[in-house]
Design an enzyme around this catalytic site. Structure first.
Site, mmCIF file in Angstrom:
data_model
loop_
_atom_site.group_PDB
_atom_site.id
_atom_site.type_symbol
_atom_site.label_atom_id
_atom_site.label_comp_id
_atom_site.label_asym_id
_atom_site.label_seq_id
_atom_site.Cartn_x
_atom_site.Cartn_y
_atom_site.Cartn_z
ATOM 1 N N ASP A 31 0.850 -1.184 0.000
ATOM 2 C CA ASP A 31 0.000 0.000 0.000
ATOM 3 C C ASP A 31 0.889 1.240 0.000
ATOM 4 O O ASP A 31 1.936 1.265 0.670
ATOM 5 C CB ASP A 31 -0.922 0.029 1.218
ATOM 6 C CG ASP A 31 -1.913 1.188 1.146
ATOM 7 O OD1 ASP A 31 -2.932 1.041 0.459
ATOM 8 O OD2 ASP A 31 -1.643 2.243 1.754
ATOM 9 N N GLU A 33 0.878 5.644 0.224
ATOM 10 C CA GLU A 33 0.215 6.920 0.426
ATOM 11 C C GLU A 33 0.947 7.941 -0.431
ATOM 12 O O GLU A 33 2.180 7.886 -0.547
ATOM 13 C CB GLU A 33 0.235 7.328 1.904
ATOM 14 C CG GLU A 33 -0.461 6.337 2.834
ATOM 15 C CD GLU A 33 -1.924 6.106 2.489
ATOM 16 O OE1 GLU A 33 -2.576 7.053 1.992
ATOM 17 O OE2 GLU A 33 -2.417 4.984 2.699
ATOM 18 N N HIS A 175 -5.791 4.794 6.185
ATOM 19 C CA HIS A 175 -5.020 5.584 5.216
ATOM 20 C C HIS A 175 -3.574 5.783 5.654
ATOM 21 O O HIS A 175 -2.953 6.774 5.276
ATOM 22 C CB HIS A 175 -5.692 6.934 4.949
ATOM 23 C CG HIS A 175 -7.001 6.805 4.237
ATOM 24 N ND1 HIS A 175 -7.109 6.406 2.927
ATOM 25 C CD2 HIS A 175 -8.279 6.984 4.690
ATOM 26 C CE1 HIS A 175 -8.388 6.366 2.583
ATOM 27 N NE2 HIS A 175 -9.118 6.709 3.631
ATOM 28 N N ASP A 180 -3.003 -0.234 6.241
ATOM 29 C CA ASP A 180 -3.832 -0.590 5.087
ATOM 30 C C ASP A 180 -3.342 -1.870 4.420
ATOM 31 O O ASP A 180 -4.141 -2.683 3.940
ATOM 32 C CB ASP A 180 -3.837 0.556 4.074
ATOM 33 C CG ASP A 180 -4.733 1.712 4.517
ATOM 34 O OD1 ASP A 180 -5.225 1.671 5.663
ATOM 35 O OD2 ASP A 180 -4.916 2.658 3.728
#
Length: 574
Positions: A31, A33, A175, A180
Site C-alpha cells: 500500500d 500513500e 489511510h 492498510d
C-alpha cells in the site's frame, strides 16, 4: 504419431503448467500513500508492505518518504501525514531500492494491492524517474476480485474499509500504508476462502477470476476427474457426442477443471459449459505434438466454440502469375505451378496490402487481360499516369517488362531490399512533411509484405527438407520429434536408461510417410509448420539428424524486420 508410454499417473510434468498452489505462493501485499492521484505529477509519501505465505506473515516493510513536493492539506487531513513528518524521511531514490529488494526477497513473488493499478502505477513511475527496471511481478487486485465475487447484496461497496469489516479483519484501514497493507492481507485471505469452493486453487486461477462460476460450470466439475495429468488434447462434447470445443494443455486434468471454475472468464466458453456432457482426452507424448494435434482437429471438425484456426482454407496468398507478362493476384491456395507466393494471410485485406507494397515498388501491370506481342490492347489509365510501362500496346517490350517481374520475384522469394528501400524513403519524406496518416498507411503496407514474405520463406525452407530429427530436454527425458517436409511425423520421449540408438531407429521406422510439398505450401497446415519451426529454432532444441539443406536467403525478409520497426517509429513520430 508414434510415442512411448506416457508418464505415470500423478507425475508432475511442469510446475508452470500445474500452477502455483495458493498455499505455497508468496504474496507481498503493498500500500502507498501519495500527495495526489496522478502518478506522473504526485509523489509517494509512505510505503507499507507485508509478505505472507500460507496465511503466515513472513515480514513487514514500512517507511515514510520525502516526496520532494509540499503535502497538500487535503492529504494531511485524509492520512494524517504532515509536511514535518516527511521532512526528515529518506527520498524516493533511497527508498525505491529497498522496496524492490523487499519484493525480490522471495522467488516468484506475487504483488497484491487494493486497486492495484494505483499502487503499481506510482511504483512504475518511480522506477522510470530513477532509472530502475520494473520487474513486472504478477499482480492480484483485491478490488477487482471483490467486485467479481461479492455482489452489492452482500456488501454496500468494495472499499477496503468495508471489506475489512465484512471479513472481520482485526486491523482497521486508516489511510496509513502499513495498516492498510495489513488490512488488505485479511481481505485477500477472506477472498481466497470464498473462492475455494469455486475451484480456484492456484495463483494463475486467482488472477483470472472475473466472476463466480455459473451453476452449469459447477455441475460439470466432475468431468475433469480421472483425466491424465500429462500433455494432450481435450475435446468437449455435447449430449450427441458432437465436438463443441478443442484445446490442448501440458496437464489435461488441471486445464479441463479450470473451465468449470471462476477462473474461466470468456463469455462464449461459460455459455458452452451448459452444453458439455463429456470430455474426450487425447494423450500426447510431447507439448509440440499436443499443439499440432489441436490444430489438425480444429481444422477437421470446426468445433463451434473455437474462435481461431477453424478455417485455414480461407487464408489468402499473394501470387505472381506465370504469364508471359506476370501480374500480382490474391489467391486462396498455392498450386504446383512454379509461381512465387507470399503468405499466408489471415485476411484478404492483409494480402491486398502486401500486393500494394509490391505495386508501389515495381511497375507491374494490374489489368487481367491475357495478351501477347501479337495481340495488342489499348493502355489503361495507369499507363497514362506512368505507373505501368504499358506492355499491353507494345510500349514496353517483353524484355523490359521481364526485368520488373524478375525483380518482384526476387523480393518475394529472396531479398526484399527494393521494397523496403522504396517504402522507408517515402515514409521518411511523408513524416518530414507531417503527413503522418499517409506515412502510417505505407508503413502498414510494408509490414504486411514483410510478414507474408517472411512466412513464405520460412515455410518453403523447411518444406524442402526431407527429414529433420531434433530433441529437447524435459522433466521426463528428451522430447524427440521427426519432421518430414514441414509436417510433424512422429513424437516420443527418450527416457533415462533407454538405448538411444534403438529408440531413434524405432521412431524413424514408424514415423508417418510424408511426400514433398511445393513452394511455401508444405504437407501440413502452415500454422502447424510454423509451430514446428518455433520449436526447432528454440535455443533449447538440439538437432539430431537432417536429410537435406535447411536454409533461408541471407538477405531474407526476416533480416529486414528491424527496418519495419524503424519505419514504424518514423511514421508514428509527432
Amino acid at each position: 504419431m508414434v510415442r512411448q508410454s506416457a508418464a505415470p499417473a500423478g507425475v508432475q510434468t511442469s510446475i508452470s503448467d500445474l500452477g502455483t498452489p495458493l498455499a505455497a505462493a508468496t504474496f507481498v501485499v503493498l500500500d502507498l500513500e501519495t500527495t495526489g492521484t496522478s502518478a506522473s505529477a504526485a509523489r509517494v509519501t509512505e510505503v507499507g508492505a507485508v509478505r505472507v505465505r500460507g496465511g503466515e506473515v513472513l515480514g513487514e516493510f514500512s517507511t515514510l518518504v520525502d516526496p520532494g513536493v509540499p503535502v497538500p492539506a487535503a492529504i494531511t487531513l485524509l492520512t494524517g501525514i504532515t509536511q514535518s513528518m516527511v521532512a526528515t524521511a529518506p527520498p524516493m531514490e533511497e527508498v525505491l531500492p529497498r522496496v524492490l529488494a523487499f519484493l525480490d526477497e522471495e522467488p516468484d513473488t506475487v504483488l497484491v494491492a487494493h486497486n492495484a493499478a494505483f499502487d503499481t502505477g506510482f511504483l512504475k513511475a518511480a522506477c522510470e524517474r530513477h532509472g530502475s527496471a520494473w520487474p513486472g511481478y504478477p499482480v492480484v487486485d483485491t478490488l477487482r476480485l471483490a467486485r467479481a465475487i461479492l455482489p452489492r447484496s452482500e456488501t454496500r461497496n468494495h472499499r477496503l474499509a468495508t471489506l475489512a469489516a465484512f471479513f472481520g479483519v482485526p486491523v482497521t484501514p486508516n489511510h496509513r500504508a502499513l495498516d492498510d497493507a495489513r488490512a488488505t492481507v485479511g481481505v485477500l485471505h477472506g477472498l481466497i476462502e470464498r473462492l475455494g469452493p469455486m475451484g480456484v486453487t492456484s495463483v494463475e486461477e486467482l488472477r483470472a477470476v472475473s466472476k463466480p462460476a455459473s451453476r452449469a460450470q459447477k455441475a460439470r466439475r466432475h468431468l475433469a476427474e480421472g483425466l491424465p495429468e500429462g500433455p494432450g488434447v481435450y475435446v468437449f462434447t455435447d449430449a450427441r457426442g458432437a465436438g463443441l470445443y478443442v484445446g490442448k494443455s501440458n496437464n489435461l486434468r488441471r486445464r479441463v477443471r479450470s473451465y468449470f471454475t471462476a477462473a474461466e472468464s470468456r463469455r462464449h466458453i461459460r455459455e458452452m459449459a451448459a452444453l458439455v456432457e463429456g470430455v474426450t482426452p487425447i494423450e500426447c507424448a510431447t507439448e509440440l505434438e499436443a499443439s499440432v494435434r489441436e490444430l489438425r482437429i480444429i481444422a477437421e471438425r470446426k468445433p463451434p466454440y473455437n474462435r481461431r484456426s477453424r478455417n485455414p482454407e480461407r487464408a489468402s496468398w499473394v501470387k505472381l502469375t506465370t504469364d508471359a507478362y506476370p501480374r500480382l493476384s490474391v489467391v486462396r491456395a498455392v498450386k504446383d505451378d512454379g509461381a512465387p507466393y507470399i503468405g499466408p494471410y489471415a485476411s484478404a485485406r492483409d494480402a491486398e496490402q502486401a500486393k500494394e507494397a509490391l505495386l508501389h515498388t515495381f511497375p507491374l501491370r494490374q489489368c487481367t487481360h491475357a495478351f501477347s506481342e501479337s495481340r495488342r490492347i489499348d493502355p489503361c489509365v495507369l499507363a497514362q499516369l506512368g505507373r505501368c510501362g504499358a506492355p499491353c500496346d507494345g510500349t514496353e517490350a517483353l524484355e523490359a517488362y521481364t526485368v520488373h517481374a524478375d525483380a518482384a520475384r526476387e523480393a518475394m522469394t529472396g531479398d526484399p531490399a527494393a521494397v523496403v528501400s522504396a517504402h522507408t524513403s517515402r515514409i521518411a519524406e511523408l513524416a518530414g512533411a507531417l503527413r503522418y496518416e499517409e506515412a502510417a498507411a505505407l508503413r502498414d503496407r510494408l509490414a504486411a509484405f514483410l510478414r507474408g514474405a517472411r512466412r513464405a520463406q520460412r515455410l518453403s525452407a523447411l518444406a524442402s527438407v526431407a527429414q529433420v530429427v531434433a530433441s529437447r530436454r524435459s522433466a521426463t527425458g528428451w522430447e524427440t520429434c521427426v519432421v518430414r517436409h514441414g509436417r510433424l511425423a512422429a513424437s516420443a520421449v527418450l527416457r533415462p536408461g533407454t538405448d538411444p540408438t534403438a529408440f531413434l531407429a524405432s521412431l524413424l521406422a514408424t514415423a508417418e510417410y510424408v511426400p514433398p510439398g511445393y513452394g511455401p505450401s508444405p504437407r501440413a497446415l502452415p500454422a502447424e509448420t510454423e509451430l514446428v519451426l518455433d520449436w526447432l529454432t528454440d535455443p533449447a532444441t538440439r538437432l539430431v539428424d537432417i536429410d537435406g539443406v535447411w536454409t533461408c536467403p541471407l538477405r531474407s525478409a526476416e533480416a529486414h524486420t528491424e527496418m519495419t520497426h524503424w519505419a514504424h517509429g518514423r511514421a508514428s513520430a509527432q
